[in-house]
Motif scaffolding. Structure first.
Motif, PDB file in Angstrom:
ATOM      1  N   ARG A   1       0.822  -1.210   0.000  1.00 55.05           N
ATOM      2  CA  ARG A   1       0.000   0.000   0.000  1.00 55.05           C
ATOM      3  C   ARG A   1       0.851   1.254   0.000  1.00 55.05           C
ATOM      4  O   ARG A   1       0.461   2.282  -0.548  1.00 55.05           O
ATOM      5  CB  ARG A   1      -0.926   0.008   1.213  1.00 55.05           C
ATOM      6  N   GLY A   2       2.026   1.195   0.599  1.00 57.11           N
ATOM      7  CA  GLY A   2       2.911   2.348   0.659  1.00 57.11           C
ATOM      8  C   GLY A   2       3.732   2.549  -0.604  1.00 57.11           C
ATOM      9  O   GLY A   2       4.501   3.501  -0.700  1.00 57.11           O
ATOM     10  N   GLY A   3       3.616   1.655  -1.573  1.00 56.31           N
ATOM     11  CA  GLY A   3       4.340   1.801  -2.830  1.00 56.31           C
ATOM     12  C   GLY A   3       5.764   1.281  -2.782  1.00 56.31           C
ATOM     13  O   GLY A   3       6.572   1.617  -3.638  1.00 56.31           O
ATOM     14  N   HIS A   4       6.078   0.434  -1.797  1.00 55.29           N
ATOM     15  CA  HIS A   4       7.437  -0.080  -1.660  1.00 55.29           C
ATOM     16  C   HIS A   4       7.652  -1.412  -2.377  1.00 55.29           C
ATOM     17  O   HIS A   4       8.753  -1.945  -2.365  1.00 55.29           O
ATOM     18  CB  HIS A   4       7.789  -0.241  -0.176  1.00 55.29           C
ATOM     19  N   VAL A   5       6.600  -1.959  -2.966  1.00 55.64           N
ATOM     20  CA  VAL A   5       6.697  -3.229  -3.683  1.00 55.64           C
ATOM     21  C   VAL A   5       6.305  -2.986  -5.132  1.00 55.64           C
ATOM     22  O   VAL A   5       5.266  -2.391  -5.413  1.00 55.64           O
ATOM     23  CB  VAL A   5       5.785  -4.304  -3.052  1.00 55.64           C
ATOM     24  N   ARG A   6       7.168  -3.449  -6.044  1.00 59.11           N
ATOM     25  CA  ARG A   6       6.898  -3.310  -7.472  1.00 59.11           C
ATOM     26  C   ARG A   6       6.956  -4.691  -8.116  1.00 59.11           C
ATOM     27  O   ARG A   6       7.846  -5.475  -7.814  1.00 59.11           O
ATOM     28  CB  ARG A   6       7.912  -2.391  -8.125  1.00 59.11           C
ATOM     29  N   VAL A   7       6.009  -4.957  -9.009  1.00 58.98           N
ATOM     30  CA  VAL A   7       5.991  -6.213  -9.751  1.00 58.98           C
ATOM     31  C   VAL A   7       6.142  -5.868 -11.223  1.00 58.98           C
ATOM     32  O   VAL A   7       5.335  -5.123 -11.780  1.00 58.98           O
ATOM     33  CB  VAL A   7       4.688  -7.005  -9.506  1.00 58.98           C
ATOM     34  N   ASN A   8       7.202  -6.346 -11.833  1.00 67.67           N
ATOM     35  CA  ASN A   8       7.509  -6.074 -13.242  1.00 67.67           C
ATOM     36  C   ASN A   8       7.530  -4.574 -13.533  1.00 67.67           C
ATOM     37  O   ASN A   8       7.055  -4.108 -14.556  1.00 67.67           O
ATOM     38  CB  ASN A   8       6.518  -6.786 -14.170  1.00 67.67           C
ATOM     39  N   GLY A   9       8.064  -3.798 -12.602  1.00 70.92           N
ATOM     40  CA  GLY A   9       8.239  -2.371 -12.799  1.00 70.92           C
ATOM     41  C   GLY A   9       7.067  -1.503 -12.393  1.00 70.92           C
ATOM     42  O   GLY A   9       7.186  -0.284 -12.363  1.00 70.92           O
ATOM     43  N   ALA A  10       5.916  -2.071 -12.088  1.00 71.10           N
ATOM     44  CA  ALA A  10       4.741  -1.294 -11.703  1.00 71.10           C
ATOM     45  C   ALA A  10       4.471  -1.484 -10.212  1.00 71.10           C
ATOM     46  O   ALA A  10       4.652  -2.582  -9.684  1.00 71.10           O
ATOM     47  CB  ALA A  10       3.511  -1.742 -12.500  1.00 71.10           C
ATOM     48  N   THR A  11       4.048  -0.414  -9.553  1.00 75.83           N
ATOM     49  CA  THR A  11       3.736  -0.552  -8.132  1.00 75.83           C
ATOM     50  C   THR A  11       2.590  -1.545  -7.962  1.00 75.83           C
ATOM     51  O   THR A  11       1.669  -1.593  -8.773  1.00 75.83           O
ATOM     52  CB  THR A  11       3.333   0.800  -7.510  1.00 75.83           C
ATOM     53  N   ALA A  12       2.688  -2.322  -6.887  1.00 79.86           N
ATOM     54  CA  ALA A  12       1.744  -3.418  -6.689  1.00 79.86           C
ATOM     55  C   ALA A  12       0.812  -3.130  -5.524  1.00 79.86           C
ATOM     56  O   ALA A  12       1.231  -2.648  -4.488  1.00 79.86           O
ATOM     57  CB  ALA A  12       2.505  -4.710  -6.442  1.00 79.86           C
ATOM     58  N   LYS A  13      -0.455  -3.441  -5.715  1.00 80.36           N
ATOM     59  CA  LYS A  13      -1.410  -3.451  -4.617  1.00 80.36           C
ATOM     60  C   LYS A  13      -1.280  -4.818  -3.940  1.00 80.36           C
ATOM     61  O   LYS A  13      -0.775  -5.764  -4.539  1.00 80.36           O
ATOM     62  CB  LYS A  13      -2.827  -3.239  -5.144  1.00 80.36           C
ATOM     63  N   PRO A  14      -1.739  -4.943  -2.697  1.00 81.39           N
ATOM     64  CA  PRO A  14      -1.559  -6.223  -1.998  1.00 81.39           C
ATOM     65  C   PRO A  14      -2.172  -7.429  -2.712  1.00 81.39           C
ATOM     66  O   PRO A  14      -1.639  -8.529  -2.625  1.00 81.39           O
ATOM     67  CB  PRO A  14      -2.259  -5.989  -0.655  1.00 81.39           C
ATOM     68  N   ALA A  15      -3.271  -7.243  -3.425  1.00 80.36           N
ATOM     69  CA  ALA A  15      -3.952  -8.372  -4.056  1.00 80.36           C
ATOM     70  C   ALA A  15      -3.464  -8.653  -5.475  1.00 80.36           C
ATOM     71  O   ALA A  15      -4.005  -9.529  -6.143  1.00 80.36           O
ATOM     72  CB  ALA A  15      -5.454  -8.127  -4.074  1.00 80.36           C
ATOM     73  N   GLN A  16      -2.452  -7.951  -5.940  1.00 78.89           N
ATOM     74  CA  GLN A  16      -1.972  -8.181  -7.306  1.00 78.89           C
ATOM     75  C   GLN A  16      -1.399  -9.591  -7.414  1.00 78.89           C
ATOM     76  O   GLN A  16      -0.609 -10.014  -6.579  1.00 78.89           O
ATOM     77  CB  GLN A  16      -0.908  -7.170  -7.688  1.00 78.89           C
ATOM     78  N   PRO A  17      -1.781 -10.331  -8.442  1.00 79.15           N
ATOM     79  CA  PRO A  17      -1.260 -11.694  -8.578  1.00 79.15           C
ATOM     80  C   PRO A  17       0.174 -11.701  -9.092  1.00 79.15           C
ATOM     81  O   PRO A  17       0.574 -10.850  -9.882  1.00 79.15           O
ATOM     82  CB  PRO A  17      -2.208 -12.337  -9.591  1.00 79.15           C
ATOM     83  N   VAL A  18       0.951 -12.670  -8.608  1.00 80.39           N
ATOM     84  CA  VAL A  18       2.293 -12.909  -9.126  1.00 80.39           C
ATOM     85  C   VAL A  18       2.345 -14.346  -9.629  1.00 80.39           C
ATOM     86  O   VAL A  18       1.656 -15.217  -9.111  1.00 80.39           O
ATOM     87  CB  VAL A  18       3.394 -12.684  -8.063  1.00 80.39           C
ATOM     88  N   LYS A  19       3.161 -14.554 -10.651  1.00 80.29           N
ATOM     89  CA  LYS A  19       3.322 -15.895 -11.207  1.00 80.29           C
ATOM     90  C   LYS A  19       4.799 -16.144 -11.456  1.00 80.29           C
ATOM     91  O   LYS A  19       5.620 -15.222 -11.330  1.00 80.29           O
ATOM     92  CB  LYS A  19       2.512 -16.036 -12.493  1.00 80.29           C
ATOM     93  N   ALA A  20       5.161 -17.335 -11.787  1.00 80.65           N
ATOM     94  CA  ALA A  20       6.550 -17.678 -12.039  1.00 80.65           C
ATOM     95  C   ALA A  20       7.087 -16.813 -13.170  1.00 80.65           C
ATOM     96  O   ALA A  20       6.419 -16.597 -14.184  1.00 80.65           O
ATOM     97  CB  ALA A  20       6.682 -19.150 -12.400  1.00 80.65           C
ATOM     98  N   GLY A  21       8.272 -16.259 -12.970  1.00 83.16           N
ATOM     99  CA  GLY A  21       8.894 -15.404 -13.965  1.00 83.16           C
ATOM    100  C   GLY A  21       8.749 -13.922 -13.685  1.00 83.16           C
ATOM    101  O   GLY A  21       9.432 -13.111 -14.309  1.00 83.16           O
ATOM    102  N   ASP A  22       7.878 -13.537 -12.769  1.00 82.86           N
ATOM    103  CA  ASP A  22       7.692 -12.124 -12.425  1.00 82.86           C
ATOM    104  C   ASP A  22       8.878 -11.619 -11.611  1.00 82.86           C
ATOM    105  O   ASP A  22       9.446 -12.356 -10.805  1.00 82.86           O
ATOM    106  CB  ASP A  22       6.414 -11.908 -11.618  1.00 82.86           C
ATOM    107  N   GLU A  23       9.224 -10.338 -11.829  1.00 81.64           N
ATOM    108  CA  GLU A  23      10.274  -9.703 -11.047  1.00 81.64           C
ATOM    109  C   GLU A  23       9.618  -8.857  -9.962  1.00 81.64           C
ATOM    110  O   GLU A  23       8.768  -8.021 -10.249  1.00 81.64           O
ATOM    111  CB  GLU A  23      11.149  -8.815 -11.928  1.00 81.64           C
TER     112      GLU A  23
END
Length: 128
Positions: free
Chosen positions: A35-57
């Protein structure tokens, strides 16, 4: 392994995954970081419920450092440290050597508060 996601559920929430692989101590801390913007998935800021899959950075910024990991397996339950390490590949660059940081002057224990003159000298050294 019963904690590894099956192919039909090959994604998991980013807050749950980062907690499960022990990048955060609690799931609420992982969600707060998202929520604070400290987590990024594939370069985009992530919300807590954003899904991640194998291969994601996944990039996590905490305590002034950035941790860069690539998801190799998705899990939903918290597992032991040896199993958790198998679920991601760490690409975090090594920290800079301590010699590059300027040593802060340390006052002797029991020396009391700095005098006005000492304080001005300290400010001059710091560049204020």
């Amino acid at each position: 392994m019963e904690n590894v996601a099956t192919p039909e559920s090959a994604t998991s929430r980013v807050d749950s995954w980062t907690w499960a692989v022990r990048l955060f101590k609690t799931r609420s801390a992982a969600a707060s970081a998202c929520r604070g913007g400290h987590v990024r998935v594939n370069g985009a800021t992530a919300k807590p419920a954003q899904p991640v899959k194998a291969g994601d950075e996944v990039r996590i910024r905490s305590a002034g450092t950035e941790r860069i990991v690539t998801v190799t397996r998705t899990i939903t339950k918290r597992v032991g440290a040896p199993v958790a390490v198998e679920c991601y590949t760490d690409h975090t660059p090594p920290p800079p050597p301590r010699e590059l940081f300027a040593a802060l002057p340390v006052r002797d224990r029991g020396a009391g508060r700095p005098t006005k003159r000492e304080r001005r000298e300290i400010d001059r050294l710091r560049g204020f």
